[in-house]
Design an enzyme around this catalytic site. Structure first.
Site, PDB file in Angstrom:
ATOM      1  N   LYS A   1       0.888  -1.122   0.132  1.00 41.95           N
ATOM      2  CA  LYS A   1      -0.187   0.231   0.080  1.00 41.95           C
ATOM      3  C   LYS A   1       0.783   1.278   0.073  1.00 41.95           C
ATOM      4  O   LYS A   1       0.829   2.285  -0.745  1.00 41.95           O
ATOM      5  CB  LYS A   1      -1.035   0.010   1.222  1.00 41.95           C
ATOM      6  CG  LYS A   1      -2.077  -1.112   1.353  1.00 41.95           C
ATOM      7  CD  LYS A   1      -2.666  -1.548   2.483  1.00 41.95           C
ATOM      8  CE  LYS A   1      -3.743  -2.478   2.208  1.00 41.95           C
ATOM      9  NZ  LYS A   1      -4.295  -3.191   3.367  1.00 41.95           N
TER      10      LYS A   1
ATOM     11  N   GLN B   1      -5.257  -2.154   9.412  1.00 36.19           N
ATOM     12  CA  GLN B   1      -4.927  -3.516   8.845  1.00 36.19           C
ATOM     13  C   GLN B   1      -5.558  -4.634   9.857  1.00 36.19           C
ATOM     14  O   GLN B   1      -5.175  -4.431  10.861  1.00 36.19           O
ATOM     15  CB  GLN B   1      -3.351  -3.567   8.741  1.00 36.19           C
ATOM     16  CG  GLN B   1      -3.103  -4.828   7.895  1.00 36.19           C
ATOM     17  CD  GLN B   1      -3.571  -4.984   6.439  1.00 36.19           C
ATOM     18  OE1 GLN B   1      -3.744  -3.693   5.810  1.00 36.19           O
ATOM     19  NE2 GLN B   1      -3.918  -5.678   6.018  1.00 36.19           N
TER      20      GLN B   1
ATOM     21  N   ASP C   1     -11.739   1.857   3.755  1.00 39.15           N
ATOM     22  CA  ASP C   1     -11.943   0.426   3.828  1.00 39.15           C
ATOM     23  C   ASP C   1     -13.678   0.348   3.360  1.00 39.15           C
ATOM     24  O   ASP C   1     -13.973  -0.740   3.066  1.00 39.15           O
ATOM     25  CB  ASP C   1     -11.806  -0.435   5.003  1.00 39.15           C
ATOM     26  CG  ASP C   1     -10.339  -1.248   4.877  1.00 39.15           C
ATOM     27  OD1 ASP C   1     -10.103  -1.741   3.788  1.00 39.15           O
ATOM     28  OD2 ASP C   1      -9.725  -1.161   5.957  1.00 39.15           O
TER      29      ASP C   1
HETATM   30  N1  GUN Z   1      -6.781  -7.445   5.846  1.00 38.98           N
HETATM   31  C1  GUN Z   1      -7.086  -8.346   4.719  1.00 38.98           C
HETATM   32  N2  GUN Z   1      -8.047  -7.695   3.849  1.00 38.98           N
HETATM   33  C2  GUN Z   1      -8.151  -6.428   4.425  1.00 38.98           C
HETATM   34  C3  GUN Z   1      -8.924  -5.369   3.970  1.00 38.98           C
HETATM   35  O1  GUN Z   1      -9.452  -5.216   3.047  1.00 38.98           O
HETATM   36  N3  GUN Z   1      -8.818  -4.173   4.908  1.00 38.98           N
HETATM   37  C4  GUN Z   1      -8.052  -4.064   5.949  1.00 38.98           C
HETATM   38  N4  GUN Z   1      -8.126  -2.922   6.546  1.00 38.98           N
HETATM   39  N5  GUN Z   1      -7.221  -5.030   6.332  1.00 38.98           N
HETATM   40  C5  GUN Z   1      -7.485  -6.389   5.736  1.00 38.98           C
END
Ligand code: GUN
Length: 287
Positions: free
Chosen positions: A54, A98, A123
């Site tokens: 990211k 996360q 998200d």
């Molecule tokens: N962990 C796995 N997929 C995701 C996601 O789409 N968002 C977040 N914040 N954590 C994750």
């Protein structure tokens, strides 16, 4: 027949390019650099890889990226205080915590995620954004399912009027996918671990979305000939071996189009996150 393989990198590149154009516009017209803060708690190796990705993608597109790495011992109160500070920070337009959170704070995941300002919730997990998606006024939509829809559009695959089946009912993929497909006028069935006669239902699907997290669960006999198969699963079956929820080698002979794992939907998630950061910045600027 062998299916067309839908490689995520081709679609991700297009989504990122359009996000880059929007980032440049925000900088030139409003003197605003979109900013993303990612909070990672603990040392989960898979999460560390995702967060690095990211960060790298933000840098690639000219988005400000702040990674907040907190120790495993972080308390709920400390996390909430950090989110409050980021909510108030005018240079940060998107906040992402996360997942999964470490055991000590996992039970409070909802309270922690709900503390994020809905306008910064890139998200799309905040109840306000979930509500908007369900009522048909989407603002910030979960990245993985939104990426699947974007990919179908870019691949020229019609959704309107199609019979779609989703396997899996998670808040991150299955449920938002239902609403996104329904909003695009598909007829959608959601299957899950208690569904009876599952293969009978999946064989009706013209668009089949596998998102239940079971390695190679979807076999060729569960797929309608000519179906479009979207595999959202990422399962590690050996230290260096990732497979999807679909038995790819068998399915590729039955489907008309299919996403591989790795190299499929996973790459779209990060691209859509960038798009969501731009959307969040625009929502906050009111443009
Ligand atoms: N962990 C796995 N997929 C995701 C996601 O789409 N968002 C977040 N914040 N954590 C994750």
């Amino acid at each position: 027949m062998s299916a067309k393989i839908l490689y995520g990198k081709d679609f991700a590149a297009q989504i990122k390019e359009s996000a880059r154009t929007e980032v440049d516009k925000l900088k030139n017209q409003f003197n605003v650099t979109p900013g993303l803060a990612v909070i990672i708690v603990g040392e989960n190796p898979a999460s560390q890889v995702y967060v690095r990705n990211k960060h790298k993608t933000c840098e690639e597109l000219g988005i400000k990226s702040e990674v907040v790495a907190l120790p495993e011992t972080t308390t709920k109160e400390e996390l909430l205080a950090k989110i409050d500070a980021l909510n108030a920070d005018k240079t940060i337009h998107g906040i992402l915590v996360q997942l999964p959170l470490p055991e000590a704070v996992k039970a409070h995941s909802d309270e922690i995620l709900n503390r994020i300002d809905p306008l910064k919730d890139v998200d799309g997990f905040h109840p306000m954004n979930v509500g908007k998606l369900v009522t048909g006024t989407p603002a910030l939509v979960p990245c993985t399912p939104a990426g699947c829809i974007e990919m179908l559009d870019l691949a020229g695959i019609e959704i309107d009027g199609k019979r779609a089946v989703i396997i899996g009912r998670s808040n991150i993929v299955g449920k938002p996918m239902l609403h996104l497909l329904m909003a695009r006028h598909a007829t959608v069935t959601v299957c899950h671990s208690h569904t009876k006669n599952l293969p009978e239902i999946t064989r009706e699907a013209e668009i089949l979305v596998a998102a239940m997290g079971k390695p190679k669960f979807v076999t060729a006999d569960m797929i309608r000939p000519g179906a479009v198969v979207v595999d959202v699963g990422i399962n590690r079956i050996a230290p260096k071996k990732l497979v999807g929820d679909v038995d790819f080698d068998a399915a590729v002979e039955v489907a008309s189009a299919i996403t591989p794992v790795p190299g499929g939907v996973g790459l779209l998630t990060v691209a859509m996150l960038m798009k969501n950061v731009v959307t969040a910045a625009k929502l906050q600027l009111g443009v």
